[in-house]
Design a protein around this motif. Structure first.
Motif, PDB file in Angstrom:
ATOM      1  N   PRO A  56       0.801  -1.228   0.000  1.00 17.03           N
ATOM      2  CA  PRO A  56       0.000   0.000   0.000  1.00 17.03           C
ATOM      3  C   PRO A  56       0.828   1.270   0.000  1.00 17.03           C
ATOM      4  O   PRO A  56       0.329   2.319  -0.377  1.00 17.03           O
ATOM      5  N   SER A  57       2.075   1.205   0.434  1.00 15.32           N
ATOM      6  CA  SER A  57       2.911   2.407   0.386  1.00 15.32           C
ATOM      7  C   SER A  57       3.444   2.656  -1.007  1.00 15.32           C
ATOM      8  O   SER A  57       4.051   3.684  -1.268  1.00 15.32           O
ATOM      9  N   ALA A  58       3.207   1.705  -1.929  1.00 16.36           N
ATOM     10  CA  ALA A  58       3.785   1.824  -3.263  1.00 16.36           C
ATOM     11  C   ALA A  58       2.795   2.209  -4.331  1.00 16.36           C
ATOM     12  O   ALA A  58       3.184   2.618  -5.413  1.00 16.36           O
ATOM     13  N   PHE A  59       1.497   2.019  -4.074  1.00 21.14           N
ATOM     14  CA  PHE A  59       0.566   2.377  -5.128  1.00 21.14           C
ATOM     15  C   PHE A  59      -0.374   3.486  -4.687  1.00 21.14           C
ATOM     16  O   PHE A  59      -0.687   3.632  -3.523  1.00 21.14           O
ATOM     17  N   LEU A  60      -0.798   4.244  -5.647  1.00 21.62           N
ATOM     18  CA  LEU A  60      -1.745   5.333  -5.434  1.00 21.62           C
ATOM     19  C   LEU A  60      -2.933   5.100  -6.345  1.00 21.62           C
ATOM     20  O   LEU A  60      -2.769   4.934  -7.551  1.00 21.62           O
ATOM     21  N   GLY A  61      -4.131   5.109  -5.790  1.00 15.16           N
ATOM     22  CA  GLY A  61      -5.311   4.983  -6.635  1.00 15.16           C
ATOM     23  C   GLY A  61      -5.279   3.696  -7.429  1.00 15.16           C
ATOM     24  O   GLY A  61      -4.858   2.655  -6.963  1.00 15.16           O
ATOM     25  N   HIS A  73      -0.342  13.434 -15.137  1.00 16.14           N
ATOM     26  CA  HIS A  73      -0.187  14.589 -14.251  1.00 16.14           C
ATOM     27  C   HIS A  73       1.218  15.182 -14.389  1.00 16.14           C
ATOM     28  O   HIS A  73       2.211  14.447 -14.419  1.00 16.14           O
ATOM     29  N   ALA A  74       1.284  16.506 -14.477  1.00 14.22           N
ATOM     30  CA  ALA A  74       2.593  17.160 -14.556  1.00 14.22           C
ATOM     31  C   ALA A  74       3.399  16.894 -13.294  1.00 14.22           C
ATOM     32  O   ALA A  74       4.626  16.755 -13.344  1.00 14.22           O
ATOM     33  N   ARG A  75       2.718  16.835 -12.159  1.00 15.08           N
ATOM     34  CA  ARG A  75       3.342  16.425 -10.901  1.00 15.08           C
ATOM     35  C   ARG A  75       2.472  15.349 -10.290  1.00 15.08           C
ATOM     36  O   ARG A  75       1.247  15.447 -10.312  1.00 15.08           O
ATOM     37  N   ARG A  76       3.095  14.310  -9.764  1.00 16.94           N
ATOM     38  CA  ARG A  76       2.344  13.177  -9.231  1.00 16.94           C
ATOM     39  C   ARG A  76       1.348  13.619  -8.162  1.00 16.94           C
ATOM     40  O   ARG A  76       1.609  14.529  -7.389  1.00 16.94           O
ATOM     41  N   MET A  77       0.206  12.954  -8.160  1.00 21.31           N
ATOM     42  CA  MET A  77      -0.769  13.157  -7.096  1.00 21.31           C
ATOM     43  C   MET A  77      -0.457  12.141  -6.007  1.00 21.31           C
ATOM     44  O   MET A  77      -0.620  10.935  -6.197  1.00 21.31           O
ATOM     45  N   LEU A  78       0.007  12.629  -4.887  1.00 22.45           N
ATOM     46  CA  LEU A  78       0.487  11.764  -3.824  1.00 22.45           C
ATOM     47  C   LEU A  78      -0.619  11.393  -2.848  1.00 22.45           C
ATOM     48  O   LEU A  78      -1.675  12.014  -2.793  1.00 22.45           O
ATOM     49  N   SER A  79      -0.349  10.371  -2.075  1.00 25.29           N
ATOM     50  CA  SER A  79      -1.212   9.984  -0.979  1.00 25.29           C
ATOM     51  C   SER A  79      -0.656  10.591   0.305  1.00 25.29           C
ATOM     52  O   SER A  79       0.286  11.376   0.267  1.00 25.29           O
ATOM     53  N   LEU A  80      -1.212  10.220   1.441  1.00 26.19           N
ATOM     54  CA  LEU A  80      -0.738  10.710   2.735  1.00 26.19           C
ATOM     55  C   LEU A  80      -0.468   9.532   3.654  1.00 26.19           C
ATOM     56  O   LEU A  80      -1.189   8.530   3.635  1.00 26.19           O
ATOM     57  N   SER A  81       0.565   9.652   4.464  1.00 22.71           N
ATOM     58  CA  SER A  81       0.743   8.685   5.537  1.00 22.71           C
ATOM     59  C   SER A  81      -0.265   9.011   6.637  1.00 22.71           C
ATOM     60  O   SER A  81      -0.852  10.101   6.657  1.00 22.71           O
ATOM     61  N   ASN A  82      -0.477   8.069   7.539  1.00 23.77           N
ATOM     62  CA  ASN A  82      -1.556   8.195   8.511  1.00 23.77           C
ATOM     63  C   ASN A  82      -1.066   8.219   9.951  1.00 23.77           C
ATOM     64  O   ASN A  82      -0.045   7.619  10.286  1.00 23.77           O
ATOM     65  N   ALA A  83      -1.821   8.907  10.796  1.00 22.61           N
ATOM     66  CA  ALA A  83      -1.636   8.872  12.240  1.00 22.61           C
ATOM     67  C   ALA A  83      -2.952   8.407  12.857  1.00 22.61           C
ATOM     68  O   ALA A  83      -4.032   8.784  12.378  1.00 22.61           O
ATOM     69  N   PHE A  84      -2.864   7.584  13.903  1.00 24.26           N
ATOM     70  CA  PHE A  84      -4.075   7.086  14.546  1.00 24.26           C
ATOM     71  C   PHE A  84      -4.158   7.481  16.021  1.00 24.26           C
ATOM     72  O   PHE A  84      -5.194   7.355  16.635  1.00 24.26           O
ATOM     73  N   ARG A 219     -20.031  18.598  -5.442  1.00 29.41           N
ATOM     74  CA  ARG A 219     -19.393  19.751  -4.826  1.00 29.41           C
ATOM     75  C   ARG A 219     -17.873  19.547  -4.813  1.00 29.41           C
ATOM     76  O   ARG A 219     -17.377  18.443  -5.091  1.00 29.41           O
ATOM     77  N   PHE A 220     -17.153  20.612  -4.462  1.00 29.88           N
ATOM     78  CA  PHE A 220     -15.694  20.564  -4.562  1.00 29.88           C
ATOM     79  C   PHE A 220     -15.052  21.409  -3.473  1.00 29.88           C
ATOM     80  O   PHE A 220     -15.521  22.503  -3.163  1.00 29.88           O
ATOM     81  N   PHE A 221     -13.998  20.871  -2.858  1.00 31.94           N
ATOM     82  CA  PHE A 221     -13.123  21.625  -1.965  1.00 31.94           C
ATOM     83  C   PHE A 221     -11.710  21.589  -2.529  1.00 31.94           C
ATOM     84  O   PHE A 221     -11.178  20.512  -2.823  1.00 31.94           O
ATOM     85  N   ALA A 222     -11.080  22.751  -2.688  1.00 34.11           N
ATOM     86  CA  ALA A 222      -9.674  22.814  -3.098  1.00 34.11           C
ATOM     87  C   ALA A 222      -8.799  22.781  -1.854  1.00 34.11           C
ATOM     88  O   ALA A 222      -9.093  23.445  -0.859  1.00 34.11           O
ATOM     89  N   TYR A 223      -7.699  22.002  -1.912  1.00 34.70           N
ATOM     90  CA  TYR A 223      -6.822  21.933  -0.746  1.00 34.70           C
ATOM     91  C   TYR A 223      -5.335  21.870  -1.094  1.00 34.70           C
ATOM     92  O   TYR A 223      -4.486  21.833  -0.200  1.00 34.70           O
ATOM     93  N   ALA A 224      -4.999  21.840  -2.404  1.00 31.64           N
ATOM     94  CA  ALA A 224      -3.582  21.709  -2.770  1.00 31.64           C
ATOM     95  C   ALA A 224      -3.390  22.160  -4.207  1.00 31.64           C
ATOM     96  O   ALA A 224      -4.340  22.604  -4.878  1.00 31.64           O
ATOM     97  N   TRP A 225      -2.182  22.015  -4.680  1.00 29.06           N
ATOM     98  CA  TRP A 225      -1.862  22.418  -6.052  1.00 29.06           C
ATOM     99  C   TRP A 225      -0.762  21.510  -6.581  1.00 29.06           C
ATOM    100  O   TRP A 225      -0.032  20.851  -5.828  1.00 29.06           O
ATOM    101  N   GLY A 226      -0.669  21.457  -7.914  1.00 28.10           N
ATOM    102  CA  GLY A 226       0.387  20.698  -8.562  1.00 28.10           C
ATOM    103  C   GLY A 226       1.376  21.650  -9.196  1.00 28.10           C
ATOM    104  O   GLY A 226       1.993  22.473  -8.534  1.00 28.10           O
ATOM    105  N   GLU A 227       1.484  21.586 -10.521  1.00 28.33           N
ATOM    106  CA  GLU A 227       2.431  22.459 -11.209  1.00 28.33           C
ATOM    107  C   GLU A 227       1.922  23.894 -11.212  1.00 28.33           C
ATOM    108  O   GLU A 227       0.737  24.150 -11.444  1.00 28.33           O
ATOM    109  N   THR A 228       2.805  24.832 -10.975  1.00 25.48           N
ATOM    110  CA  THR A 228       2.478  26.256 -11.081  1.00 25.48           C
ATOM    111  C   THR A 228       3.654  26.972 -11.744  1.00 25.48           C
ATOM    112  O   THR A 228       4.814  26.602 -11.540  1.00 25.48           O
TER     113      THR A 228
END
Length: 691
Positions: A56-61, A73-84, A219-228
């Motif tokens: 699971p740390s190696a694949f996204l989507g 994607h011009a820049r990879r869309m990454l996942s996030l590590s988790n805290a519990f 609906r949509f929430f923006a929270y990040a960006w890729g290439e600028t």
């Protein structure tokens, strides 16, 4: 045990990943899926030599679905590590401070915002106009959903005052009220009823007919960006404010925190509002606010070091343990699995759970320390099932008061249940392993499954079920047999795949074409696909990067059979390769040389992707020793690798440069003896142009 756990995580989570991202019909909840990835990360952190490419740390989507165009994607869309836990969050912030060498008195602001349970989306604007929109896909390539996104009222079609190139990333979701209304309409029309708002949002966005999407309340929430083409701001909070000013919806609960207690208080506040927000969230995301610090921290293979998702707790349930089965993995590891009286935990019916190993069942950890106050687990016990932390749910505890009088201590078998070979537990190992090798049907089949898994050859149409079927009927016995299927069972042969039950002429030809397409394989994937014990995704990529080509790698594996050789010294000098992994590599290549060489002869093996070549250290092998005073060892290594250098853990004749800080000892002496250039930290920073 750890290797078996990672293999099981990789297989089941891969299927769950496809179900979630491609079919919009998850077989695991989002909370469970993310928690399982956290379990995988914990194992990988403890046993880095076992990291798998398909973990699971190696694949996204998931790979883009058929029917949609593809956008890279011009820049990879990454996942996030988790805290519990709160401790995980504290450790995350402490890790950032260690990496950046920031003392506890230095200010370190982070941002916090709800983690929306929806579908990730990337929007690319050029010259202020929406150019295209793509789903996450596998992180590298997503589905082109531009026509559908143009129907969404909350997404601007044009921007004023934006950078010339701007990729905006966010989450498409559906509110609870809109979801209920949609399902009511679906039921009235005899159409599909969606299981939850996330499925509804994903299914609505991924329609081939944009008019269907237009009719859905997305609906949509923006929270990040890729290439600028130009920075949005100097901070995460400033960049989010800029996106909001450009017309993108951003979450109103987004805030900036200066301390860990503030982060945890924000988490508690958002969790308290969870039921009344009107949309689904499954945690809170923390990000380092200073973008310059984010750049210094950089990325892991699929996740940033400067962000983490603090997940909400998973659910627990009590049920009865009806039996314990043994599963045998590709490396021969015997793993006990609990068979449970089915119970619903957080909306998912659970009927089995991992029991890890015989020590865990006996009530002790790998060091012999009691767990569960030393209580062992027996068939008939009532057990508490925890749906976050393993490929299948794990057992957290048991109720001794409800133990039946007939329950007896469980004993691990000392022979393989699949082939009858002795199962031996070596000193220092936590699992028993079947000694049958390839005569063991379970090992043979699991190895073939591994070979075609997502992070290995990933052959479309040749999954676990097909592998089992072909192996059972004698069509494939080893990986190279896959590449002769067409010769043996294609057109003109007495027995043909197209005549096999469940196959036809088109599906058979599609499989043959898919196999031929995968003859061209990157070196790192091939190394991982060989299924060598202790060699996972990270180590496979590391070996590929170090040796560059298959010929160089194969030659090194032959030459290194002599432990006194320069090739062996080079192998164990690679940062991350120790004697255990080295011996596993050499044993495999010695025992299976003919098979490996025959397989390689059928393939077009692509050299490792070259790293930066325009830096003064590109292609050089460097070693760090002593104490670094201006950056941490982790940051120094990450920066050297980003500049195209190879970082080794020990000095050898192939070392080009030793960076020695105060306290340098034997490595500095050896470098002097070998004539290796030695510089200090200031000279290193000057060499790479760092301030």
């Amino acid at each position: 045990m750890a290797e078996r756990e990672l293999a099981r995580l990789a297989g089941i989570l891969s299927r769950a990943n496809d179900a979630y991202h491609r079919e919009d019909a998850p077989i695991l909840s989002d909370a469970e899926f993310d928690a399982l990835r956290q379990r995988n990360a914990a194992i990988e952190a403890r046993f880095p030599q076992l990291v798998r490419d398909d973990s699971p740390s190696a694949f996204l989507g998931a790979a883009p679905a058929e029917g949609f165009g593809k956008i890279r994607h011009a820049r990879r869309m990454l996942s996030l590590s988790n805290a519990f836990t709160e401790e995980d969050v504290t450790d995350f912030v402490a890790g950032i401070r260690r990496f950046l060498n920031l003392g506890p008195d230095r200010p370190l602001a982070l941002t916090a915002e709800p983690k929306i349970d929806g579908l990730s989306l990337s929007l690319r604007y050029e010259n202020g106009r929406l150019l295209h929109a793509a789903t996450r896909g596998d992180g590298e390539t997503g589905e082109d959903v531009t026509a559908n996104v143009r129907t969404m009222a909350e997404i601007p079609q044009s921007l004023a005052g934006a950078p010339t190139i701007l990729e905006v990333r966010g989450e498409v979701y559906m509110s609870h009220a809109d979801f209920a209304a949609l399902n009511t309409r679906q039921a009235e029309n005899g159409a599909k009823i969606f299981a939850n708002p996330r499925n509804a949002a994903a299914g609505s966005l991924r329609q081939l007919d944009p008019e269907i999407t237009r009719a859905r309340p997305l609906r949509f929430f923006a929270y990040a960006w890729g290439e600028t083409s130009a920075p949005l701001a100097d901070t995460q909070s400033g960049a989010i404010a800029r996106l909001r000013a450009l017309g993108f919806p951003t979450n109103p609960l987004f805030c900036r925190c200066d301390t860990v207690p503030e982060l945890l208080a924000t988490y508690a506040g958002i969790e308290a509002q969870r039921a009344s927000l009107g949309y689904d969230i499954d945690g809170v995301v923390y990000k380092l606010d200073d973008l310059a610090y984010q750049d210094r921290l950089g990325l892991r293979s699929t996740t940033p070091r400067w962000a983490i998702a603090h997940k909400f707790p998973a659910e627990l349930a009590w049920t009865q343990l009806e039996g314990i089965d043994i599963q045998v993995g590709r490396t021969g590891a015997l793993s006990p699995v609990a068979r449970l009286k089915p119970v619903t935990v957080g909306g998912v019916v659970v009927s089995n759970a991992t029991l890890h190993n015989e020590d865990y069942i006996a009530g002790r950890d790998s060091r012999g320390t009691p767990i569960r106050e030393g209580r062992d687990i027996r068939v008939g016990d009532w057990v508490q099932v925890y749906r976050a932390g393993d490929v299948i749910p794990k057992i957290r505890d048991l109720d001794p008061a409800r133990r039946p009088d007939t329950a007896i201590p469980w004993q691990m078998p000392d022979h393989c249940p699949e082939c009858g070979s002795p199962a031996i537990r070596e000193p220092g190992d936590s699992v028993r392993r079947c000694t049958g090798g390839m005569i063991c049907p379970a090992q043979a089949v699991e190895r073939l499954k591994h070979f075609v898994s997502r992070a290995a050859f990933d052959i479309e149409g040749l999954g676990a079920k097909q592998v089992e079927s072909f192996w059972r009927d004698g069509w494939i016995a080893s990986p190279r047999d896959i590449f002769t299927l067409k010769e043996r069972f294609g057109p003109g042969q007495p027995r043909q795949l197209k005549n096999r039950e469940g196959w036809g002429e088109k599906s058979a030809q599609n499989l043959f074409d898919a196999i031929d397409e995968k003859r061209r394989i990157p070196l790192a994937r091939l190394i991982f696909a060989l299924g060598i014990r202790h060699v996972g995704e990270t180590s496979g990529g590391m070996l590929a990067t170090h040796y560059g080509s298959w010929d160089a790698f194969r030659s090194a594996m032959s030459d290194a059979q002599d432990s006194e050789s320069a090739a062996y010294a080079e192998l164990i000098s690679i940062d991350g390769v120790g004697p255990v992994m080295a011996q596993s590599l050499l044993t495999s290549f010695q025992a299976e040389a003919a098979e490996i060489d025959a397989l390689a002869a059928m393939l077009d093996i692509q050299p490792a992707e070259a790293r930066a070549t325009d830096s003064p250290v590109a292609g050089k092998t460097v070693v760090f020793t002593g104490t670094l005073e201006r950056m941490t060892r982790a940051e120094a290594k990450a920066r050297a690798e980003a500049l195209g250098a190879k970082v080794a853990g020990s000095v050898s004749a192939k070392t080009d440069l030793l960076i020695a800080g105060p306290g340098a000892g034997s490595k500095a002496k050896k470098a002097a003896d070998l004539g290796v250039e030695v510089i200090d930290e200031d000279q290193w920073l000057a060499l790479i142009g760092a301030s």
